[in-house]
Write a protein that holds these residues in place. Structure first.
Motif, PDB file in Angstrom:
ATOM      1  N   HIS A  65      43.620  29.799  -0.949  1.00 32.29           N
ATOM      2  CA  HIS A  65      43.433  30.629  -2.495  1.00 32.29           C
ATOM      3  C   HIS A  65      44.546  31.504  -1.851  1.00 32.29           C
ATOM      4  N   GLU A  94      41.763  25.813  -4.402  1.00 31.53           N
ATOM      5  CA  GLU A  94      42.817  26.408  -4.837  1.00 31.53           C
ATOM      6  C   GLU A  94      44.337  26.592  -4.943  1.00 31.53           C
ATOM      7  N   HIS A 130      44.910  28.311  -9.534  1.00 33.55           N
ATOM      8  CA  HIS A 130      44.129  29.788 -10.252  1.00 33.55           C
ATOM      9  C   HIS A 130      45.557  29.967 -10.012  1.00 33.55           C
ATOM     10  N   HIS A 155      42.207  26.478 -13.488  1.00 32.24           N
ATOM     11  CA  HIS A 155      40.923  26.624 -13.250  1.00 32.24           C
ATOM     12  C   HIS A 155      40.682  27.799 -13.731  1.00 32.24           C
TER      13      HIS A 155
HETATM   14 ZN    ZN Z   1      40.335  31.107  -8.824  1.00 27.28          ZN
END
Ligand code: ZN
Length: 264
Positions: A65, A94, A130, A155
């Motif tokens: 992330h 992600e 993301h 997403h």
């Molecule tokens: Zn996310």
């Protein structure tokens, strides 16, 4: 009705004590299969452990992330590449950019994002993206890699019309969460739903986060869970002037194809 939750954080500690019940309620709500979001090397390993327990139901992404982007180095890249080759991993991510919180410096975020797109291109895995408050940089980085990428999904899309148009014109699919059920900050998404081609639209809970505000009765805990995906489906279906059954069929087919899930 069958739904696929393409983004759920089942390795989150809030699910440790009752995961079996959570999965049972998901089944009863039509959510049999789900994709667990890999947010770090360790979270990806934990997600793979859940896949091993439920190989036909739970799949995972392998990624870092943007909040953890400072951790991205050669060792992390090697670990993610190795994890991404494991059975049960259906996408890279992600990954992306988050300038809303900036938990990692922007330079680190840009490096980690490009590094993960490179792995996805090499392995020909779709990417789970993301983005928050970083649209211009996000599109600029993505545009360079897209010709080499298998596929991509933005997403938890929460952006405005121009951001949606940028994604769709680049062939990027869209994931919609319970953000759209929030009458305070998600209302702008409703008229955008009809613009998304059915084969590019998927749905997700992002549980335990983003409990749909429109859910009735409101659960006593603030925890979101995959069973509540039906609320997202109902809201998106209404916004597209479709039946829930129609929306369920198209989003499930889109997710099945995007993540190349085994046929059931
Ligand atoms: Zn996310």
């Amino acid at each position: 009705m069958e739904l696929i939750d393409i983004g759920v954080n089942l390795t989150h500690e809030s699910f440790h004590h009752d995961l079996a019940d959570v999965l049972l309620r998901a089944s009863r709500a039509g959510v049999h299969r789900m994709i667990i979001t890999g947010t770090s090397v360790q979270a990806t390993r934990d997600a793979l452990a859940l896949h091993a327990l439920h190989p036909d139901r739970l799949f995972a992404t392998a990624g870092l992330h943007p909040h953890h982007a400072s951790e991205f180095d050669a060792d992390t890249a090697a670990a993610l590449r190795e994890l991404a080759c494991q059975r049960g991993i259906v996408a890279l991510g992600e990954c992306g950019l988050d300038y809303f919180r900036n938990f990692s410096p922007r330079e680190a975020q840009l490096r980690a994002f490009a590094g993960q797109l490179e792995i996805a291109a090499e392995l020909q895995l779709p990417v789970f993206l993301h983005q928050r408050d970083a649209h211009a940089d996000f599109i600029a980085v993505l545009r360079d890699f897209l010709p080499r990428l298998k596929d991509a999904v933005a997403h938890c899309f929460t952006g405005q019309e121009n951001e949606l148009e940028d994604c769709l014109s680049l062939g990027v699919a869209v994931g919609i969460t319970g953000w759209i059920c929030d009458e305070r900050r998600g209302r702008h998404l409703l008229p955008l739903m009809a613009r998304i081609p059915a084969n590019r639209l998927m749905i997700e809970t992002d549980a335990p986060y983003l409990l749909p505000r429109s859910l009735r009765p409101h659960p006593p805990s603030r925890r979101n869970e995959p069973a509540f995906l039906a609320e997202v489906a109902a809201t998106v279906a209404a916004a597209r002037n479709e039946s829930i059954a129609q929306l369920a069929a198209s989003t499930t087919a889109a997710a099945q194809q995007f993540f190349r899930l085994p046929q059931v």
